[in-house]
Scaffold this motif. Structure first.
Motif, PDB file in Angstrom:
ATOM      1  N   ARG A 160      36.768  50.726  26.280  1.00 25.51           N
ATOM      2  CA  ARG A 160      35.653  49.859  25.908  1.00 25.51           C
ATOM      3  C   ARG A 160      36.057  48.756  24.928  1.00 25.51           C
ATOM      4  NH1 ARG A 160      31.134  51.963  25.001  1.00 25.51           N
ATOM      5  NH2 ARG A 160      31.511  54.043  25.877  1.00 25.51           N
ATOM      6  N   ASP A 161      37.083  48.986  24.128  1.00 30.49           N
ATOM      7  CA  ASP A 161      37.498  47.982  23.147  1.00 30.49           C
ATOM      8  C   ASP A 161      38.650  47.106  23.631  1.00 30.49           C
ATOM      9  OD1 ASP A 161      35.610  48.904  21.284  1.00 30.49           O
ATOM     10  OD2 ASP A 161      36.970  50.495  20.611  1.00 30.49           O
ATOM     11  N   GLU A 162      39.042  47.286  24.875  1.00 29.40           N
ATOM     12  CA  GLU A 162      40.157  46.502  25.415  1.00 29.40           C
ATOM     13  C   GLU A 162      39.698  45.125  25.899  1.00 29.40           C
ATOM     14  OE1 GLU A 162      43.363  47.285  25.582  1.00 29.40           O
ATOM     15  OE2 GLU A 162      43.143  49.319  24.747  1.00 29.40           O
ATOM     16  N   THR A 163      40.644  44.204  25.956  1.00 34.56           N
ATOM     17  CA  THR A 163      40.405  42.895  26.567  1.00 34.56           C
ATOM     18  C   THR A 163      40.842  42.974  28.027  1.00 34.56           C
ATOM     19  OG1 THR A 163      40.769  41.739  24.483  1.00 34.56           O
ATOM     20  CG2 THR A 163      41.008  40.457  26.512  1.00 34.56           C
ATOM     21  N   PHE A 164      39.947  42.567  28.929  1.00 31.26           N
ATOM     22  CA  PHE A 164      40.210  42.693  30.361  1.00 31.26           C
ATOM     23  C   PHE A 164      40.552  41.356  30.997  1.00 31.26           C
ATOM     24  CE2 PHE A 164      38.094  46.660  29.643  1.00 31.26           C
ATOM     25  CZ  PHE A 164      38.482  47.506  30.680  1.00 31.26           C
ATOM     26  N   LEU A 165      41.317  41.446  32.059  1.00 26.23           N
ATOM     27  CA  LEU A 165      41.543  40.328  32.969  1.00 26.23           C
ATOM     28  C   LEU A 165      40.919  40.736  34.294  1.00 26.23           C
ATOM     29  CD1 LEU A 165      45.334  39.799  32.189  1.00 26.23           C
ATOM     30  CD2 LEU A 165      43.387  38.777  31.025  1.00 26.23           C
ATOM     31  N   SER A 166      40.221  39.803  34.947  1.00 29.45           N
ATOM     32  CA  SER A 166      39.527  40.173  36.181  1.00 29.45           C
ATOM     33  C   SER A 166      39.355  38.963  37.076  1.00 29.45           C
ATOM     34  CB  SER A 166      38.152  40.778  35.851  1.00 29.45           C
ATOM     35  OG  SER A 166      37.557  41.323  37.011  1.00 29.45           O
ATOM     36  N   PHE A 167      38.698  39.204  38.208  1.00 29.61           N
ATOM     37  CA  PHE A 167      38.370  38.124  39.130  1.00 29.61           C
ATOM     38  C   PHE A 167      37.127  37.379  38.628  1.00 29.61           C
ATOM     39  CE2 PHE A 167      40.964  40.896  41.694  1.00 29.61           C
ATOM     40  CZ  PHE A 167      41.704  40.035  42.477  1.00 29.61           C
ATOM     41  N   LYS A 168      36.862  36.250  39.231  1.00 30.42           N
ATOM     42  CA  LYS A 168      35.691  35.468  38.863  1.00 30.42           C
ATOM     43  C   LYS A 168      34.410  36.175  39.295  1.00 30.42           C
ATOM     44  CE  LYS A 168      38.014  30.970  38.867  1.00 30.42           C
ATOM     45  NZ  LYS A 168      38.102  29.617  39.460  1.00 30.42           N
ATOM     46  N   PRO A 169      33.276  35.883  38.628  1.00 31.76           N
ATOM     47  CA  PRO A 169      31.995  36.502  39.011  1.00 31.76           C
ATOM     48  C   PRO A 169      31.670  36.215  40.476  1.00 31.76           C
ATOM     49  CG  PRO A 169      31.794  35.413  36.890  1.00 31.76           C
ATOM     50  CD  PRO A 169      33.144  35.034  37.427  1.00 31.76           C
ATOM     51  N   GLY A 170      31.120  37.210  41.143  1.00 33.80           N
ATOM     52  CA  GLY A 170      30.791  37.077  42.553  1.00 33.80           C
ATOM     53  C   GLY A 170      31.844  37.666  43.469  1.00 33.80           C
ATOM     54  N   HIS A 171      33.064  37.841  42.955  1.00 35.98           N
ATOM     55  CA  HIS A 171      34.114  38.479  43.742  1.00 35.98           C
ATOM     56  C   HIS A 171      33.804  39.972  43.855  1.00 35.98           C
ATOM     57  CE1 HIS A 171      38.079  39.899  44.976  1.00 35.98           C
ATOM     58  NE2 HIS A 171      38.427  38.641  45.210  1.00 35.98           N
ATOM     59  N   VAL A 229      35.677  42.608  43.910  1.00 44.35           N
ATOM     60  CA  VAL A 229      36.389  43.446  42.941  1.00 44.35           C
ATOM     61  C   VAL A 229      35.743  43.335  41.559  1.00 44.35           C
ATOM     62  CG1 VAL A 229      38.581  43.764  41.722  1.00 44.35           C
ATOM     63  CG2 VAL A 229      38.565  43.414  44.199  1.00 44.35           C
ATOM     64  N   ARG A 230      35.362  42.112  41.172  1.00 42.17           N
ATOM     65  CA  ARG A 230      34.713  41.918  39.862  1.00 42.17           C
ATOM     66  C   ARG A 230      33.390  42.682  39.815  1.00 42.17           C
ATOM     67  NH1 ARG A 230      34.505  37.957  35.802  1.00 42.17           N
ATOM     68  NH2 ARG A 230      32.938  38.612  34.289  1.00 42.17           N
ATOM     69  N   ASP A 231      32.600  42.584  40.873  1.00 48.03           N
ATOM     70  CA  ASP A 231      31.322  43.305  40.903  1.00 48.03           C
ATOM     71  C   ASP A 231      31.541  44.813  40.784  1.00 48.03           C
ATOM     72  OD1 ASP A 231      30.069  40.880  41.229  1.00 48.03           O
ATOM     73  OD2 ASP A 231      29.792  41.101  43.397  1.00 48.03           O
ATOM     74  N   PHE A 232      32.557  45.302  41.493  1.00 49.30           N
ATOM     75  CA  PHE A 232      32.824  46.744  41.495  1.00 49.30           C
ATOM     76  C   PHE A 232      33.277  47.223  40.117  1.00 49.30           C
ATOM     77  CE2 PHE A 232      35.802  50.304  42.129  1.00 49.30           C
ATOM     78  CZ  PHE A 232      34.958  51.219  42.736  1.00 49.30           C
ATOM     79  N   THR A 233      34.221  46.512  39.501  1.00 46.55           N
ATOM     80  CA  THR A 233      34.739  46.958  38.201  1.00 46.55           C
ATOM     81  C   THR A 233      33.699  46.793  37.091  1.00 46.55           C
ATOM     82  OG1 THR A 233      35.801  44.786  37.920  1.00 46.55           O
ATOM     83  CG2 THR A 233      37.143  46.579  38.823  1.00 46.55           C
ATOM     84  N   ASP A 234      32.898  45.738  37.144  1.00 44.40           N
ATOM     85  CA  ASP A 234      31.820  45.589  36.154  1.00 44.40           C
ATOM     86  C   ASP A 234      30.840  46.751  36.247  1.00 44.40           C
ATOM     87  OD1 ASP A 234      32.900  43.260  35.220  1.00 44.40           O
ATOM     88  OD2 ASP A 234      31.327  41.936  35.988  1.00 44.40           O
ATOM     89  N   GLU A 235      30.535  47.180  37.486  1.00 45.53           N
ATOM     90  CA  GLU A 235      29.619  48.292  37.677  1.00 45.53           C
ATOM     91  C   GLU A 235      30.225  49.593  37.169  1.00 45.53           C
ATOM     92  OE1 GLU A 235      26.529  50.826  38.712  1.00 45.53           O
ATOM     93  OE2 GLU A 235      26.589  48.671  38.320  1.00 45.53           O
TER      94      GLU A 235
END
Length: 292
Positions: free
Chosen positions: A187-198, A200-206
């Motif tokens: 929870r305290d980490e800084t993440f790198l991810s895909f842009k919103p709407g992708h 993979v981004r939707d899945f990992t945010d969930e």
């Protein structure tokens, strides 16, 4: 009673003329008349009333015609389907798939299928899930490997495999030597991810939402190679799907919650699959223990 007799009956009933029906069928008039007579003897009723050269359906003939038309239409459709299946090895399949499935899953699956169906030609399309569903509806592609059942009721879907997600971290990260972590520990980490709407981004945010936090995103990428590069450079951590390639780092397994998504084949439900499409769909579904 056989199929030829039924076809002869239908021709006479439709034309109302034995001579014309015999010409259409490519047989002699006497042969057609004998076939109709045998059919009437088998049924025990007169299917036609005859006045001189005029022939018309009797009341028995009208009742019989309704059933015969239906039966022969079914037989014609069955013959078309069987013919299509017989041409399966010389047909083509237009296959769409998500970009994250193109590194290993799709080429391995198609290569295995073509070992037994060398005549099948594939055309490929990579895109996001929403675009693939639109293409299926439009008929641009016939099958698509997507994540989870489509939202559109017109599309059918069948599971093929499970794609797991892992955590990747910089080489000097505190979790670098760990094999398993709980997502809540990040929870305290800084993440790198895909842009919103992708997807993979939707899945990992969930996934993060399920354990009570929203990830802090330092960089939003368009493709996975950039994410891996920035992680290796120490800019943060990332949740990424395993691709199954030899270059794919094993990553750190997420134990809680289950970090995996179902991958399956989607197609337009009211469009009959060709022989090649049907065979590929059946092969992919049966192959799932090898791909999961």
């Amino acid at each position: 009673m056989n199929w030829d007799q039924l076809a002869y009956f239908r021709a006479v009933a439709r034309t109302g003329n034995v001579s014309r029906a015999a010409e259409e069928l490519g047989i002699s008039q006497p042969a057609l008349s004998r076939a109709i007579a045998r059919l009437e003897r088998d049924l025990g009723v007169a299917l036609f009333t005859r006045t001189g050269r005029t022939i018309a359906l009797s009341r028995y003939g009208h009742a019989f015609q309704r059933r015969v038309e239906r039966a022969l239409d079914e037989i014609d459709e069955a013959r078309r389907e069987v013919s299509e299946l017989a041409r399966a090895d010389t047909s083509s399949v237009s296959l769409g798939f998500l970009r994250t499935l193109g590194a290993a899953l799709v080429p391995q699956l198609v290569r295995s299928f073509r070992a037994g169906h060398p005549g099948v030609h594939f055309t490929f399309t990579q895109n996001n899930g929403a675009a693939l569903e639109t293409m299926l509806l439009a008929g641009t592609i016939s099958l698509a490997l997507t994540v989870g059942p489509p939202a559109l009721p017109a599309l059918s879907w069948e599971r093929v495999t499970t794609q797991r997600f892992v955590l990747i971290v910089p080489p000097d990260h505190r979790f670098a030597r760990r094999k398993v972590v709980k997502l809540a520990d990040l929870r305290d980490e800084t993440f790198l991810s895909f842009k919103p709407g992708h997807a993979v981004r939707d899945f990992t945010d969930e996934l993060c939402r399920q354990v009570g936090f929203a990830p802090t995103i330092a960089f939003e990428a368009d493709e996975s190679n950039s994410i891996r590069g920035f992680v290796n450079a120490g800019f943060g951590v990332a949740l990424v799907p395993q691709t199954g390639t030899a270059e794919d780092a094993p990553g750190i397994r997420i134990s809680d919650p289950q970090a995996a998504r179902e991958v399956g084949l989607a197609w337009l439900g009211n469009r009959p699959l060709t022989g090649a499409e049907w065979d590929f769909r059946a092969f992919a579904v049966l192959a799932q223990p090898l791909l999961g």
